[in-house]
Enzyme design. Sequence first.
Site, PDB file in Angstrom:
ATOM      1  N   GLY A  33       0.807  -1.232   0.000  1.00 40.72           N
ATOM      2  CA  GLY A  33       0.000   0.000   0.000  1.00 40.72           C
ATOM      3  C   GLY A  33       0.833   1.271   0.000  1.00 40.72           C
ATOM      4  N   VAL A  34       0.383   2.234   0.775  1.00 40.27           N
ATOM      5  CA  VAL A  34       1.051   3.536   0.797  1.00 40.27           C
ATOM      6  C   VAL A  34       2.460   3.402   1.401  1.00 40.27           C
ATOM      7  CG1 VAL A  34       0.072   4.372   3.001  1.00 40.27           C
ATOM      8  CG2 VAL A  34       0.618   5.985   1.191  1.00 40.27           C
ATOM      9  N   ASP A  35       2.616   2.487   2.338  1.00 41.62           N
ATOM     10  CA  ASP A  35       3.922   2.228   2.969  1.00 41.62           C
ATOM     11  C   ASP A  35       4.941   1.794   1.904  1.00 41.62           C
ATOM     12  OD1 ASP A  35       5.813   1.767   4.906  1.00 41.62           O
ATOM     13  OD2 ASP A  35       4.807   0.070   5.849  1.00 41.62           O
ATOM     14  N   GLY A 120      -7.084   0.871   4.093  1.00 38.83           N
ATOM     15  CA  GLY A 120      -6.732  -0.091   3.044  1.00 38.83           C
ATOM     16  C   GLY A 120      -6.715  -1.497   3.628  1.00 38.83           C
ATOM     17  N   VAL A 121      -5.532  -2.069   3.713  1.00 35.34           N
ATOM     18  CA  VAL A 121      -5.347  -3.425   4.254  1.00 35.34           C
ATOM     19  C   VAL A 121      -5.963  -3.563   5.651  1.00 35.34           C
ATOM     20  CG1 VAL A 121      -3.581  -5.098   4.985  1.00 35.34           C
ATOM     21  CG2 VAL A 121      -3.208  -3.725   2.968  1.00 35.34           C
ATOM     22  N   TYR A 122      -5.921  -2.518   6.456  1.00 39.06           N
ATOM     23  CA  TYR A 122      -6.409  -2.606   7.835  1.00 39.06           C
ATOM     24  C   TYR A 122      -7.930  -2.508   7.960  1.00 39.06           C
ATOM     25  CZ  TYR A 122      -1.672  -2.678   9.887  1.00 39.06           C
ATOM     26  OH  TYR A 122      -0.393  -3.024  10.270  1.00 39.06           O
TER      27      TYR A 122
END
Length: 179
Positions: A33-35, A120-122
């Site tokens: 994702g953004v990370d 997102g993923v979370y």
Amino acid sequence: MSERIRILRGDITQQKVDAIVNAANTSLLGGGGVDGAIHSAAGPELLEYCKTLGGCLTGHAKITPGFRLKAKYIIHTVGPVWRGGNYNEDELLANCYKNSIRLAVKNKLKSIAFPAISTGVYGFPLERASGIALNTAMEFLNVDESFEKIVFVCFDDRAFNIYNQTLKEITEINKTDNS
Ligand code: AR6
């Protein structure tokens, strides 16, 4: 007030602000994702620096240089994983925004850009998350007159529309409260 809050559609790695915020995980050693996008754009020096930080607790924040980014700094925060809403997720998400802003102020920064942390993923519901993000930003700007801007960078049209709708609703509520 709302001039100091901006909602954009785009990629946070391209933002020219004092600090961009990363929606990281507790290891601070990168992810998807953004990370992942931030680590790719900042370059491998970011991971080397993050290895020295000892991770980060959920709701807390840590600062690093921006390395190859246009932004001078990256503030890494860890959002809560959505578990249905009864596990303190709202407060933990608000803490991400508060602690990131606190760290920006402590480092004398004047502008910050946030992604939609945890959505997102979370799995945090976007409508609810946008309310927490925008309310926390407004509460801070109400008491700090010198901070220049807080940017919310939405990665797709859906997020962009939801943030704009939420900002409209909050502004209406504040108008009614003040009349
Ligand atoms: N610019 C702006 N927003 C983005 C970008 C981008 N370049 N890329 C994605 N988004 P997520 P989380 C949006 O999953 O839910 C990582 O693996 C995306 O559309 O990146 O907090 C970490 O290492 C979504 O709205 O973060 C953690 O393990 C928002 O950014 C975990 O994911 C957040 O989605 C954190 O999950």
